[in-house]
Design a protein around this motif. Structure first.
Motif, mmCIF file in Angstrom:
data_model
loop_
_atom_site.group_PDB
_atom_site.id
_atom_site.type_symbol
_atom_site.label_atom_id
_atom_site.label_comp_id
_atom_site.label_asym_id
_atom_site.label_seq_id
_atom_site.Cartn_x
_atom_site.Cartn_y
_atom_site.Cartn_z
ATOM 1 N N TYR A 23 43.607 66.905 -84.923
ATOM 2 C CA TYR A 23 42.195 66.629 -85.545
ATOM 3 C C TYR A 23 40.888 67.166 -84.465
ATOM 4 N N ILE A 24 41.192 66.892 -83.158
ATOM 5 C CA ILE A 24 40.282 67.166 -82.035
ATOM 6 C C ILE A 24 40.850 68.071 -80.997
ATOM 7 N N ASP A 25 40.093 69.122 -80.679
ATOM 8 C CA ASP A 25 40.468 69.918 -79.424
ATOM 9 C C ASP A 25 40.490 69.094 -78.022
ATOM 10 N N GLY A 26 41.412 69.435 -77.297
ATOM 11 C CA GLY A 26 41.725 68.826 -76.058
ATOM 12 C C GLY A 26 40.479 68.686 -75.141
ATOM 13 N N LYS A 27 39.949 69.852 -74.810
ATOM 14 C CA LYS A 27 38.806 69.496 -73.756
ATOM 15 C C LYS A 27 37.656 68.779 -74.474
ATOM 16 N N GLY A 28 37.459 68.472 -75.652
ATOM 17 C CA GLY A 28 36.567 67.826 -76.384
ATOM 18 C C GLY A 28 36.834 66.225 -76.246
ATOM 19 N N ALA A 29 38.328 65.837 -76.146
ATOM 20 C CA ALA A 29 38.595 64.454 -75.967
ATOM 21 C C ALA A 29 38.535 64.118 -74.231
ATOM 22 N N ALA A 30 38.309 65.329 -73.409
ATOM 23 C CA ALA A 30 38.671 64.908 -72.090
ATOM 24 C C ALA A 30 37.599 64.172 -71.559
ATOM 25 N N PRO A 31 36.458 64.254 -71.921
ATOM 26 C CA PRO A 31 35.300 63.356 -71.315
ATOM 27 C C PRO A 31 35.529 61.897 -71.496
ATOM 28 N N ILE A 32 35.801 61.462 -72.710
ATOM 29 C CA ILE A 32 35.931 60.139 -72.950
ATOM 30 C C ILE A 32 37.065 59.483 -72.144
ATOM 31 N N ASN A 33 38.133 60.361 -71.956
ATOM 32 C CA ASN A 33 39.296 59.846 -70.974
ATOM 33 C C ASN A 33 38.794 59.554 -69.539
ATOM 34 N N LEU A 34 38.024 60.548 -69.105
ATOM 35 C CA LEU A 34 37.401 60.400 -67.894
ATOM 36 C C LEU A 34 36.560 59.225 -67.595
ATOM 37 N N PHE A 35 35.479 58.989 -68.572
ATOM 38 C CA PHE A 35 34.811 57.870 -68.376
ATOM 39 C C PHE A 35 35.603 56.527 -68.479
ATOM 40 N N VAL A 36 36.462 56.480 -69.503
ATOM 41 C CA VAL A 36 37.267 54.966 -69.461
ATOM 42 C C VAL A 36 38.114 54.946 -68.252
ATOM 43 N N GLY A 37 38.646 56.034 -67.707
ATOM 44 C CA GLY A 37 39.641 56.174 -66.539
ATOM 45 C C GLY A 37 38.679 55.724 -65.385
ATOM 46 N N LEU A 38 37.519 56.257 -65.274
ATOM 47 C CA LEU A 38 36.599 55.769 -64.100
ATOM 48 C C LEU A 38 36.481 54.328 -64.433
ATOM 49 N N LEU A 39 35.997 53.705 -65.468
ATOM 50 C CA LEU A 39 35.637 52.456 -65.798
ATOM 51 C C LEU A 39 36.942 51.504 -65.269
ATOM 52 N N GLN A 40 38.216 51.904 -65.684
ATOM 53 C CA GLN A 40 39.387 51.102 -65.621
ATOM 54 C C GLN A 40 39.944 51.384 -64.047
ATOM 55 N N VAL A 41 39.129 51.972 -63.367
ATOM 56 C CA VAL A 41 39.741 52.060 -61.746
ATOM 57 C C VAL A 41 38.580 51.327 -61.129
ATOM 58 N N ILE A 42 37.424 51.720 -61.318
ATOM 59 C CA ILE A 42 36.188 50.906 -60.463
ATOM 60 C C ILE A 42 36.109 49.550 -60.690
ATOM 61 N N THR A 43 36.435 49.128 -61.969
ATOM 62 C CA THR A 43 36.504 47.644 -62.336
ATOM 63 C C THR A 43 37.399 46.824 -61.527
ATOM 64 N N PRO A 44 38.704 47.150 -61.378
ATOM 65 C CA PRO A 44 39.807 46.236 -60.790
ATOM 66 C C PRO A 44 39.458 46.354 -59.366
ATOM 67 N N THR A 45 39.000 47.714 -58.576
ATOM 68 C CA THR A 45 38.799 47.886 -57.441
ATOM 69 C C THR A 45 37.624 47.153 -56.988
ATOM 70 N N TYR A 46 36.681 46.686 -57.657
ATOM 71 C CA TYR A 46 35.531 45.725 -57.509
ATOM 72 C C TYR A 46 36.128 44.164 -57.458
ATOM 73 N N LEU A 47 36.924 43.904 -58.448
ATOM 74 C CA LEU A 47 37.586 42.532 -58.633
ATOM 75 C C LEU A 47 38.692 42.370 -57.461
ATOM 76 N N ILE A 48 39.004 43.004 -56.942
ATOM 77 C CA ILE A 48 40.045 43.200 -55.827
ATOM 78 C C ILE A 48 39.340 42.743 -54.456
ATOM 79 N N PHE A 49 37.976 43.612 -54.184
ATOM 80 C CA PHE A 49 37.263 43.394 -53.084
ATOM 81 C C PHE A 49 36.411 41.900 -53.110
ATOM 82 N N THR A 50 36.256 41.339 -54.301
ATOM 83 C CA THR A 50 35.464 40.229 -54.550
ATOM 84 C C THR A 50 36.207 38.893 -54.934
ATOM 85 N N ALA A 51 37.777 39.290 -54.792
ATOM 86 C CA ALA A 51 38.638 38.035 -55.426
ATOM 87 C C ALA A 51 39.021 37.029 -54.380
ATOM 88 N N GLY A 52 38.543 37.336 -53.298
ATOM 89 C CA GLY A 52 38.527 36.138 -52.094
ATOM 90 C C GLY A 52 40.159 35.962 -51.979
#
Length: 212
Positions: A23-52
């Protein structure tokens, strides 16, 4: 996984479910994958550096990368039209790892609900492996339906409960409910798909790759 991150994982699963169903074109779905992918990479990276060095925080952060890399991988496949075979075998890795995280939630964290939810994800990523890694195109539409449902059941609803501070109430009953729902919903959908014999909306798994 944080409640906020879980909410947006639900959003991308919802969108990718419709993508796999055609129901959705591939390129139309690509941005949300990029946005959430970045969120789910930046967040754990921050957690690792601040986990002590806190092992519990590090363990939770490690699981986030599984999903972050999934959505970044999918965004690249969709933006650039790459072959999905490598993504399929990465999905197999995620499926196996998800079983391990499920055991950890049952045994270490005493959280049977998320133990079952991780098994849900293991099942979904196994479907991604079959569709993209093994080329079982007939499962594409079914995989999309499973992804769409799991976006709400394993992500949006648990995120809402966590954000409201209600997690942990009635855990035993909720665990049983998740098990029963998964067996009935996904088993029923598969039986219906086999009876209907409806061809997948996506002619080739590699030409319109998408997932979680």
């Amino acid at each position: 996984m944080s409640a906020i991150g879980l909410l947006y994982v639900g959003a991308v699963l919802f969108v990718n479910g419709f993508l796999l169903m055609g129901y959705i074109d591939g390129k139309g779905a690509a941005p949300i994958n990029l946005f959430v992918g970045l969120l789910q990479v930046i967040t754990p990276t921050y957690l690792i550096f601040t986990a002590g060095g806190d092992p519990a925080i590090l363990l939770n952060a490690s699981g986030l990368y599984l999903f972050g890399f999934t959505y970044l991988y999918v965004s690249f496949l969709l933006f650039f039209g790459l072959d999905g075979g490598g993504f399929g075998y990465y999905s197999l890795f995620v499926a196996i790892a998800s079983v391990g995280y499920s055991i950890v939630n049952f045994v270490k964290f005493s959280d049977p609900v998320f133990g079952v939810i991780w098994l849900y994800w293991a099942f979904l990523w196994t479907l991604f492996f079959l569709v993209f890694g093994r080329g079982v195109v007939a499962l594409t539409r079914y995989t999309g339906m499973v992804a769409l449902i799991q976006g709400w059941v394993t992500c949006v609803i648990p995120a809402a409960v966590l954000l409201l501070g209600l997690w942990g109430q009635g855990a035993t009953g909720l665990t049983v409910a998740y098990i029963v729902f998964g067996l009935i919903a996904f088993g029923g959908l598969y039986s219906r798909a086999r009876r209907s014999g409806t061809p997948t909306a996506t002619e080739s798994a590699s030409s319109e790759p998408a997932t979680t």
